[in-house]
Motif scaffolding. Structure first.
Motif, PDB file in Angstrom:
ATOM      1  N   LEU A 276      -3.187 -42.379 -11.337  1.00 14.36           N
ATOM      2  CA  LEU A 276      -2.542 -41.071 -11.457  1.00 14.36           C
ATOM      3  C   LEU A 276      -1.086 -41.238 -11.905  1.00 14.36           C
ATOM      4  O   LEU A 276      -0.609 -40.512 -12.772  1.00 14.36           O
ATOM      5  CB  LEU A 276      -2.586 -40.328 -10.118  1.00 14.36           C
ATOM      6  N   VAL A 277      -0.391 -42.209 -11.309  1.00 20.73           N
ATOM      7  CA  VAL A 277       0.990 -42.465 -11.717  1.00 20.73           C
ATOM      8  C   VAL A 277       1.034 -42.834 -13.202  1.00 20.73           C
ATOM      9  O   VAL A 277       1.867 -42.313 -13.963  1.00 20.73           O
ATOM     10  CB  VAL A 277       1.625 -43.590 -10.863  1.00 20.73           C
ATOM     11  N   GLY A 278       0.110 -43.699 -13.617  1.00 25.59           N
ATOM     12  CA  GLY A 278       0.057 -44.105 -15.026  1.00 25.59           C
ATOM     13  C   GLY A 278      -0.176 -42.919 -15.951  1.00 25.59           C
ATOM     14  O   GLY A 278       0.560 -42.721 -16.928  1.00 25.59           O
ATOM     15  N   ASP A 279      -1.191 -42.098 -15.616  1.00 22.06           N
ATOM     16  CA  ASP A 279      -1.478 -40.898 -16.420  1.00 22.06           C
ATOM     17  C   ASP A 279      -0.268 -39.980 -16.465  1.00 22.06           C
ATOM     18  O   ASP A 279       0.097 -39.448 -17.516  1.00 22.06           O
ATOM     19  CB  ASP A 279      -2.652 -40.117 -15.815  1.00 22.06           C
ATOM     20  N   GLY A 280       0.356 -39.803 -15.297  1.00 21.53           N
ATOM     21  CA  GLY A 280       1.504 -38.915 -15.193  1.00 21.53           C
ATOM     22  C   GLY A 280       2.659 -39.393 -16.064  1.00 21.53           C
ATOM     23  O   GLY A 280       3.273 -38.609 -16.789  1.00 21.53           O
ATOM     24  N   LEU A 281       2.944 -40.703 -16.010  1.00 18.06           N
ATOM     25  CA  LEU A 281       4.027 -41.254 -16.826  1.00 18.06           C
ATOM     26  C   LEU A 281       3.731 -41.069 -18.309  1.00 18.06           C
ATOM     27  O   LEU A 281       4.620 -40.699 -19.083  1.00 18.06           O
ATOM     28  CB  LEU A 281       4.218 -42.743 -16.510  1.00 18.06           C
ATOM     29  N   ALA A 282       2.465 -41.294 -18.675  1.00 20.84           N
ATOM     30  CA  ALA A 282       2.089 -41.106 -20.077  1.00 20.84           C
ATOM     31  C   ALA A 282       2.339 -39.655 -20.499  1.00 20.84           C
ATOM     32  O   ALA A 282       2.889 -39.400 -21.570  1.00 20.84           O
ATOM     33  CB  ALA A 282       0.629 -41.479 -20.289  1.00 20.84           C
TER      34      ALA A 282
END
Lengths: 288, 329
Positions: A276-282
């Motif tokens: 989720l953090v990765g998706d959010g940063l993207a």
């Protein structure tokens, strides 16, 4: 920051929208960060939260089902499962973060060098990555971890050897595409040296994407650490680790199924938080 | 960990006739040579003395020297390498097992069929389930089913494959008694039956990636001009879906599986351990606990070489089947 981010998509918008507001407007980033923060807080404060010791055995209270005293029951040696679960988060997450540092840096560096300089440098680095990729990931991880001696040292050596490839591949592709764009060409015309362009101009532009990849890669690394623990060539008992906990519980799947199931859910929870953090940063970096 | 990337198409676009094939073959050959070198150096770059590992920490220096001699480790490095390559090219072998004395090639050939069958079954199961889920997601775009299927990858990303296997055993073998808890059954039907659950476990790790790219692929085809034309010509949606959309999505799926073959093999080795299947995976772990170096090297080599060859075949097949590259072929 002195570095100029010329790549237009990554430019931040006006000063009105603060970073905090942008984070709050990205639900996946917020949710993932909260999930991860909860786990970290638990792991940090567990000695004050739990009356039990993660390694002390209590054979009079073995294999107890979940109760008010033992939230998730006890294992075959009478150790409190919840306490061990959180202590294992300490072990596994620390190793996960530490083991990722060197591969992250070398991968980005080699990727930028390969993508920027191209030609034979690129060919050599690509050949090395192709060779590594030919080995099934778990095969090479198992063999290197075993050969360099089970335990934490083996895990670190393994990931220094094989962990950089993902980053090198992604960053190489990005750098090669940036190289064709005007802003790099004009930097070169201005007479800036290769290393300077790479560090001052290429690096800030490939870093966001690399960090997004880092999030998913950490999940993979965590799963690998846990798998090594399960196979008996990772973290050695009695240090709590999700992998060895699953392995220990496997003998009791018909009577105490939660012993194996629960540590796995902890891994899945961490995985969801980080992706989720990765998706959010993207999302955050894609949005203007 | 390693994300499935695109196969490195070495600028084959504007070359004529079969030169891309030559280039692909040469690249594969070079990678195989590198793999051989890597396997040779694998036990030499990681810290630790193989002889000490075989004999244990507290062995006498004489015994270690003798073991060095048996393994050929007392020779200069270049001579060791020549011996290694010579043996490999003359008999496709990496030496005899230290424990049983049998040649590594024979040991691997004995165990390979089960592992290969397992991987094959996993591929079939993964493709069928992924096609099904992707079709549901693509035809119900932005509806509940689509959202549910799209959440799936984020959840499965952090699932250790061995743990998924244990959950399946708990639920389907221990509770429901549908499948055996482990081992391999007798005869063809028994074998297929007992390998079903392990194959589903291996497939499970591949399905999210497959669904994600298949869904994107299908949406692209569904929104393309020719499908719009077919719709306008009042061809029933069902026919369009099965005859045109699925056919156009099959190739990318196959390619993705080819790219992922390395993960499939790695996952299979671990899953074999969970279900007690006597394949390459269990050979690897017995060799590891016996510190049987030639066999470990052989397994690494055979797995890596198969990955290179399968990737090459998939690349060739994709070029062959894709009508868009017909002109450049």
């Amino acid at each position: 920051m002195k570095t100029t981010t010329i790549y237009p998509e990554l430019q931040t918008d006006g000063p009105k929208t603060t970073l905090l507001r942008r984070i709050l407007n990205t639900p996946s980033l917020l949710a993932g960060s909260i999930m991860f923060a909860v786990l970290i807080l638990l792991a940090v404060f567990i000695p004050y939260l739990s009356p039990y010791d993660p390694t002390e055995q209590n054979l009079s209270a073995f294999l107890q089902p979940p109760s008010a005293e033992h939230w998730l029951g006890t294992d075959q040696l009478g150790r409190d499962l919840f306490t061990r679960l959180i202590y294992a988060a300490r072990t596994d997450l620390t190793i996960m973060v530490l083991a990722e540092i060197i591969p992250f840096c070398t991968g980005i560096f080699l990727g930028m060098v390969a993508g920027y300089y191209g030609k034979w440098v690129d060919n050599v680095i690509t050949l090395i990555t192709d060779t590594f990729i030919a080995f099934p990931f778990y095969l090479i991880v198992i063999i290197v971890a075993f050969a360099s001696g089970a335990g934490q040292r083996g895990i670190y050596i393994t990931f220094i050897l094989v962990g950089w490839i993902v980053f090198a591949r992604v960053v190489r592709g990005l750098s090669a595409s940036f190289r064709e764009q005007e802003w790099i060409a004009s930097a070169r015309t201005l007479g800036l040296s290769g290393p300077r362009i790479i560090l001052r101009h290429l690096l800030p532009n490939v870093l966001p994407q690399a960090v997004v990849v880092l999030m998913t890669d950490m999940v993979g690394l965590l799963v690998a650490i846990v798998t090594l623990g399960y196979l008996g060539i990772g973290i050695a008992p009695p240090t709590p680790d999700w992998g060895t906990m699953i392995a220990d519980g496997q003998s009791f799947i018909s009577t105490a199924w939660w012993l194996s199931a629960v540590p796995g859910f902890a891994v899945v929870y961490t995985g969801i938080a980080l992706s989720l953090v990765g998706d959010g940063l993207a999302d955050l970096w894609r949005k203007k | 960990m390693m994300m499935p990337g695109k196969l490195q198409g070495s600028a084959a676009g504007n070359r004529t006739s079969y030169s891309w094939l030559t280039a692909a073959l040469i690249r594969a050959a070079v990678v195989i040579l590198c793999v051989m070198t890597a396997v040779f150096f694998l036990i030499r770059i990681v810290p630790g003395d193989p002889a000490k590992m075989i004999l244990g920490e507290y062995s006498t220096p004489e015994a270690i020297a003798a073991m060095h001699h048996t393994l050929g480790l007392d020779l200069p490095l270049w001579e060791q390498f020549i011996r290694f390559v010579k043996l490999l090219f003359t008999s496709g072998d990496t030496g005899n097992s230290i424990v049983s004395g049998t040649s590594t090639r024979v040991l691997i050939a004995e165990r390979a069929p089960v592992t290969m069958l397992l991987i094959g079954m996993a591929c079939v199961i993964a493709i069928v389930i992924a096609l099904l889920l992707a079709t549901v997601a693509a035809t119900n775009k932005d509806k509940l089913a689509d959202h549910l299927i799209r959440i799936f990858p984020a959840i499965t990303l952090g699932m250790p494959i061995f743990w998924v296997g244990i959950l399946f055993i708990m639920l389907l073998s221990v509770r429901l008694r549908w499948f055996p808890v482990g081992g391999v059954g007798e005869g063809w039907s028994g074998m297929l039956y007992s390998l079903t659950l392990p194959a589903v476990t291996v497939a499970f790790s591949q399905i999210p990636t497959l669904v994600r790219s298949l869904r994107a692929q299908m949406l692209e085809v569904l929104e393309s001009d020719f499908v719009v034309t077919l719709r306008a010509a009042r061809i029933p949606g069902r026919v369009i879906l099965f005859k045109h959309v699925l056919r156009n999505s099959a190739l990318p799926t196959l390619m993705l599986l080819g790219v992922n073959i390395s993960y499939l093999i790695g996952g299979t080795l671990v899953v074999e351990q969970v279900f007690g299947i006597k394949g390459i995976g269990s050979l690897l772990f017995t060799s590891i606990s016996n510190r049987d170096f030639p066999v470990i090297q052989g397994i690494a080599l055979y797995c890596a070489v198969s990955v290179v060859i399968i990737s090459l075949l998939v690349e060739i097949l994709a070029k062959w089947l894709d009508p868009r590259t017909k002109g450049t072929r």
